[in-house]
Structures are given as C-alpha cells and as structure tokens.
Design a protein around this motif. Structure first.
Motif, short mmCIF file in Angstrom:
data_model
loop_
_atom_site.label_atom_id
_atom_site.label_comp_id
_atom_site.label_asym_id
_atom_site.label_seq_id
_atom_site.Cartn_x
_atom_site.Cartn_y
_atom_site.Cartn_z
N GLU A 180 10.58 -10.26 -4.07
CA GLU A 180 12.01 -10.26 -4.41
C GLU A 180 12.24 -10.32 -5.92
N ASN A 181 11.25 -10.79 -6.66
CA ASN A 181 11.47 -11.04 -8.09
C ASN A 181 10.57 -10.26 -9.04
N LEU A 182 9.46 -9.75 -8.56
CA LEU A 182 8.51 -9.07 -9.43
C LEU A 182 8.17 -7.69 -8.89
N ASP A 183 8.08 -6.73 -9.78
CA ASP A 183 7.71 -5.37 -9.38
C ASP A 183 6.19 -5.23 -9.48
N ILE A 184 5.49 -5.78 -8.49
CA ILE A 184 4.03 -5.77 -8.52
C ILE A 184 3.49 -5.66 -7.10
N PHE A 185 2.39 -4.96 -6.94
CA PHE A 185 1.71 -4.81 -5.66
C PHE A 185 1.25 -6.19 -5.21
N THR A 186 1.64 -6.59 -4.01
CA THR A 186 1.41 -7.96 -3.55
C THR A 186 0.63 -7.98 -2.25
N ILE A 187 -0.43 -8.76 -2.24
CA ILE A 187 -1.29 -8.90 -1.06
C ILE A 187 -1.16 -10.30 -0.50
N LEU A 188 -1.03 -10.39 0.82
CA LEU A 188 -1.12 -11.70 1.46
C LEU A 188 -2.56 -11.90 1.91
N GLU A 189 -3.15 -12.98 1.44
CA GLU A 189 -4.52 -13.33 1.83
C GLU A 189 -4.58 -14.82 2.07
N GLY A 190 -5.31 -15.21 3.09
CA GLY A 190 -5.51 -16.63 3.37
C GLY A 190 -4.85 -17.10 4.65
N LYS A 191 -5.65 -17.72 5.53
CA LYS A 191 -5.17 -18.40 6.74
C LYS A 191 -4.60 -17.45 7.79
N ILE A 192 -5.02 -16.21 7.75
CA ILE A 192 -4.56 -15.25 8.75
C ILE A 192 -5.55 -15.23 9.91
N TRP A 193 -5.05 -15.56 11.10
CA TRP A 193 -5.91 -15.64 12.28
C TRP A 193 -5.41 -14.80 13.45
N GLU A 194 -4.14 -14.46 13.45
CA GLU A 194 -3.55 -13.79 14.61
C GLU A 194 -2.95 -12.44 14.21
#
Length: 228
Positions: A180-194
């Motif tokens: 919402e605030n930064l124009d940057i490629f963003t990855i979600l990593e961490g604690k993903i199990w499902e």
C-alpha cells in the motif's frame, strides 16, 4: 528474461538443509530440486550456499535462483544477529556461484566488519544482479526501498528480537502495508504451511510467495502432523 516479470505470482520453493541433517547431502538437495522443478513445475528456487547454487543452475539454467549464504550452524542468539548473506564477500560468492537474485538480511542492525546495507546493495547492483532484502518490519522494508533494493521479503518477521512476539502465522499485514505504501516487488516468506496461506498471501498483495519447510523439511512436517 525479465526476472521480476517471471517471478510474478509464482510459488518459489526454498530448498535448504543444515550440514548436520541427512538431506544436506548434495544428492538429496539435487533430487528435491529435480522433483520440484521437473515434476512440480516450479520456476524459481531459493538456495543456500555455493555448492547448491552451482549444482542447480547447471541442471536447470532457466530456473530463477535466489541465492544466500548462512552459517553451518545457526547460533542460539540468532534473533540478535545478521547472518543471512551478511557481507559483500558473501554476496560475491553467491554471485560467482550463479545466483540470479542475491537475498540478504535487510534489517537495520549492525553488520559484520562494520559494513553497511547501502554498500551491499550497491555492490550487488554493480554486478548486474537483483537485490532482495529479507526484512522483519515495515521500517526495514522502507529503508531497503530507499536504498534502491529491487525486492523485499517478509522472511525475518518473527525471527528478530524486535518481532519475536509476532504470531505463528505468515505476516500478511506486513505485506499489505508494504504494497500500500511502497512501489516495490514484495514477497511473502515465512510460516506458510497451508494452501490457504498461499492464497491469502496473494490476496494481501504479495507479488510472489516463498515456501520452504512445508515442502522440503520432512522432520518438521512430521512433527507438525504428529502435534509435537
């Protein structure tokens, strides 16, 4: 190849094992990579160490590799330390091994050898490689963005002293705030199990998702299913 365009909406698999674990054997790492790429269809992998980066890039030249270095044994006080690709020398080794993207601790903590994050990012860019900052907070993501980083990832959310009391869930809110605030490629990593975690990550705005333990760490999968 526009790497960021090819990473968009992808599920990236982190294939890592510690030297004291059976799967650290390069035959095992290579077999996991072949299964995930050839049978699963993955287009991008996150790998630790020169050996595995070299091996996988040789087997799969067109697979996007995010490369890091990390110590052979994670110290007990790891939440206080910068240990993921901490120095320019580490970046150099990852690049020479063939990584397309260099990921590193993107927090604002003190780095080894009195190095600084800006110099690290500038060095990687001077080698025409993509920079990826592993962060724990929005403040760190914003700082990496200001320094010209190409990608930020929520990798360290929950794994630093400042964020150690975060929930055991993926940090969807951090992804949302960054997008919402930064124009940057963003990855979600961490604690993903499902599967639903992956779905929610994209709903919150993630450009891509990294999954590691839920795919490549059988001892943790077993303990989770066993309720240990």
């Amino acid at each position: 190849m526009n790497i960021l365009e090819n990473l968009k909406n992808e599920l990236i698999v982190s294939i890592q094992a510690m030297p004291n674990e059976p799967l650290y054997d390069e035959i095992c790492i290579n077999a996991m990579a072949k299964s995930i790429v050839e049978l699963g269809g993955a287009k991008a992998l996150r790998l630790a160490g020169e050996r595995d980066i070299k091996n996988i890039k040789k087997m799969f030249p067109n697979v996007i590799v995010i490369g890091i270095t990390k110590p052979s044994q994670i110290p007990a006080n790891y939440k206080e330390l910068v240990y993921i690709t901490p120095t320019i020398d580490d970046c150099k080794r990852v690049i020479e091994a063939g990584a397309d993207i260099v990921a590193f601790d993107g927090t604002m903590r003190n780095r080894p050898n009195n190095e600084n994050l800006a110099d690290l990012i500038n060095y990687i860019k001077s080698q025409n490689k993509i920079t990826m900052a592993d962060v724990a907070t929005y403040k760190e993501a914003k700082n990496a963005y200001k320094l010209g980083c190409d990608i930020v990832s929520t990798t360290l959310s929950g794994y630093t002293t400042e964020t150690q009391n975060n929930s055991d869930c993926p940090d969807f809110e951090l992804v949302k705030k960054i997008k919402e605030n930064l124009d940057i490629f963003t990855i979600l990593e961490g604690k993903i199990w499902e599967k639903n975690d992956v779905k929610m990550a994209f709903e919150y705005g993630a450009d891509a998702v990294v999954v590691g333990s839920a795919i490549t760490r059988p001892q943790l999968i077993y303990k989770r299913l066993k309720g240990i």
